[in-house]
Design an enzyme around this catalytic site. Structure first.
Site, PDB file in Angstrom:
ATOM      1  N   ASP A 251     -33.253  -2.855  14.708  1.00  3.41           N
ATOM      2  CA  ASP A 251     -34.251  -2.906  15.786  1.00  3.41           C
ATOM      3  C   ASP A 251     -33.662  -3.607  17.007  1.00  3.41           C
ATOM      4  O   ASP A 251     -32.713  -4.367  16.900  1.00  3.41           O
ATOM      5  CB  ASP A 251     -35.498  -3.667  15.322  1.00  3.41           C
ATOM      6  CG  ASP A 251     -36.313  -2.859  14.313  1.00  3.41           C
ATOM      7  OD1 ASP A 251     -36.127  -1.629  14.271  1.00  3.41           O
ATOM      8  OD2 ASP A 251     -37.111  -3.470  13.582  1.00  3.41           O
ATOM      9  N   TYR A 318     -29.808  -9.506   5.081  1.00  4.60           N
ATOM     10  CA  TYR A 318     -30.527  -9.930   6.283  1.00  4.60           C
ATOM     11  C   TYR A 318     -30.818 -11.427   6.214  1.00  4.60           C
ATOM     12  O   TYR A 318     -30.931 -11.995   5.130  1.00  4.60           O
ATOM     13  CB  TYR A 318     -31.887  -9.214   6.373  1.00  4.60           C
ATOM     14  CG  TYR A 318     -31.806  -7.736   6.677  1.00  4.60           C
ATOM     15  CD1 TYR A 318     -31.898  -7.287   7.991  1.00  4.60           C
ATOM     16  CD2 TYR A 318     -31.682  -6.801   5.650  1.00  4.60           C
ATOM     17  CE1 TYR A 318     -31.851  -5.937   8.282  1.00  4.60           C
ATOM     18  CE2 TYR A 318     -31.624  -5.445   5.930  1.00  4.60           C
ATOM     19  CZ  TYR A 318     -31.712  -5.022   7.239  1.00  4.60           C
ATOM     20  OH  TYR A 318     -31.675  -3.690   7.525  1.00  4.60           O
TER      21      TYR A 318
END
Ligand SMILES: [Zn+2]
Length: 428
Positions: A251, A318
């Protein structure tokens, strides 16, 4: 009797053929010969044989005259020397007598282009010879000939050889710098195969998109993009434009850290090819300090598919900064880590991207979660998971569309305040 000689005489009794089109029917016989040499040799042996028959009274002047007519006007002196006069010479049934001129013209034009554009490795393509191809196939079938070569293949070979001899450039089937496509109706078009460069990028800042994000008003929603950095290479290679093929996408507000994300930068229609990759890396890194590129090597097209596939299949790690509504207890962290161990997550397409993507159900695995509490309402989570998992939704549950979620397990609304990709497992 069905020798090459007899076949030749049978064919010439019925059809007028130029040397090249006759020779091409026997292209697989004899090595190191041009088809026009083959055709001329066959015609001369045929003339000798027919002369012999005539002398023995086994062939009429009329029949001889019609075969002579089908050999073409350049045989007039030879036929007239045998006493065959007033012959009406016909144009080649296959090419209309145009082939030699076509070869000459396009050899010259391609050679000029090769020299002008400084091409070192080239390939010739030929288009739109439907009628000629059809007629030569019909004749080959009619006379049961299986030694013929197609006119396309001959043109490519003969023109390629001529261009090589004149320019010193080499025909190259594997990696040509330019492909000259000869269209008999429309002329020559030049295609320059794309250059493909394998690289990684690291995104140190947030608010950087992979592709430029253009608003309705035509402005930029975010000033920087990975594509914009790569597009600087179009001028380096003197190409028309660029395309990037990345192993997935993060993103806009997510940083891409660690080993970075693989991508292939494609430069289309390049007029330059031999650029030092150190210079390429330098140009990419000059764009902004927030994007760092590492350039590896030139690659072939098949790597593009593998890069894209690896973006979907490879696992990622992540780091999420999670804000929780309730006060976080120590056993909350333990519970979370234990629960999200090899756990399957069922996700409907997140609401935030529903406008762009179809509403589907996706199942992805979280392999492992490690946490560290930072304050009463904030903790950091390292999440190792399958590619394609929506991590923000794993944290907040997306109003029940992602399950299970951190919010659900913690029993309190939770929110992913910041997200970074730390690692993309590379399979190339
Ligand atoms: Zn011909």
């Amino acid at each position: 009797m069905n020798t090459i000689l007899h076949k030749t005489i049978k064919i010439l009794s019925r059809y007028p053929l130029c040397d090249r089109c006759l020779g091409r029917l026997f292209a697989e016989l004899g090595r190191g010969l041009d088809n026009s040499e083959r055709g001329r040799s066959l015609k001369i042996v045929a003339l000798m044989h027919l002369h012999d028959l005539m002398r023995k009274g086994e062939l009429s002047i009329d029949d001889m005259s019609s075969i002579c007519g089908n050999m073409g006007p350049e045989y007039e002196p030879l036929c007239s020397a045998l006493g065959i006069k007033d012959v009406s010479y016909n144009k080649c049934h296959i090419c209309g007598g145009n082939l030699e001129e076509l070869i000459h013209r396009y050899s010259k034009e391609v050679a000029e282009l090769v020299l002008r554009e400084k091409v070192r490795r080239f390939l010739i393509g030929v288009k739109s010879l439907k009628e000629i191809s059809k007629r030569e196939r019909e004749i080959a079938e009619e006379f049961g000939i299986d030694t013929w070569e197609s006119v396309k293949s001959e043109l490519k070979r003969v023109i390629g050889k001529h261009v090589r001899d004149v320019t010193g450039a080499q025909p190259d089937f594997e990696e040509p710098e330019a492909i000259f496509i000869i269209d008999v109706d429309k002329g020559i078009t030049v295609e320059r195969p794309s250059i493909l460069i394998l690289a990684d990028y690291i995104k140190l800042g947030r608010g950087i998109s992979q592709m430029p994000w253009v608003t309705k008003e035509g402005g930029r929603k975010y000033p920087l993009s990975v594509y914009d950095a790569c597009s600087k290479l179009a001028s380096v290679y003197n190409g028309s434009d660029i395309v990037i093929h990345a192993a997935g996408r993060e993103d806009v507000d997510v940083r891409m850290l660690g080993t970075g994300r693989s991508l292939v930068i494609e430069i289309r229609q390049p007029r330059r090819r031999d650029v030092d990759l150190k210079l390429v890396e330098h140009v990419l890194n000059e764009y902004t300090k927030w994007l760092r590129f590492k350039v590896y090597t030139y690659v072939r097209r098949e790597i593009v598919r593998r890069i894209k596939e690896s973006g979907r299949t490879s696992y990622k790690i992540y780091r999420a900064l999670v804000v929780v509504s309730k006060r976080i207890e120590m056993d909350d962290m333990e519970r979370l880590e234990k629960f999200f161990h090899n756990r399957e997550i069922v996700q409907r397409t997140p609401r935030r991207i529903l406008r762009r993507k179809k509403d589907v159900v996706r199942i992805r695995k979280v392999f492992e979660v490690k946490t560290r509490k930072l304050s009463e309402h904030v903790f950091v989570a390292l999440i190792r998971c399958e590619g394609g998992l929506y991590v923000k939704e794993l944290v907040d549950g997306d109003g029940g569309r992602t399950a299970p979620s951190f919010a659900e397990v913690l029993g309190s609304p939770s929110y992913c305040a910041e997200l970074d990709v730390l690692y993309v497992h590379k399979q190339i």
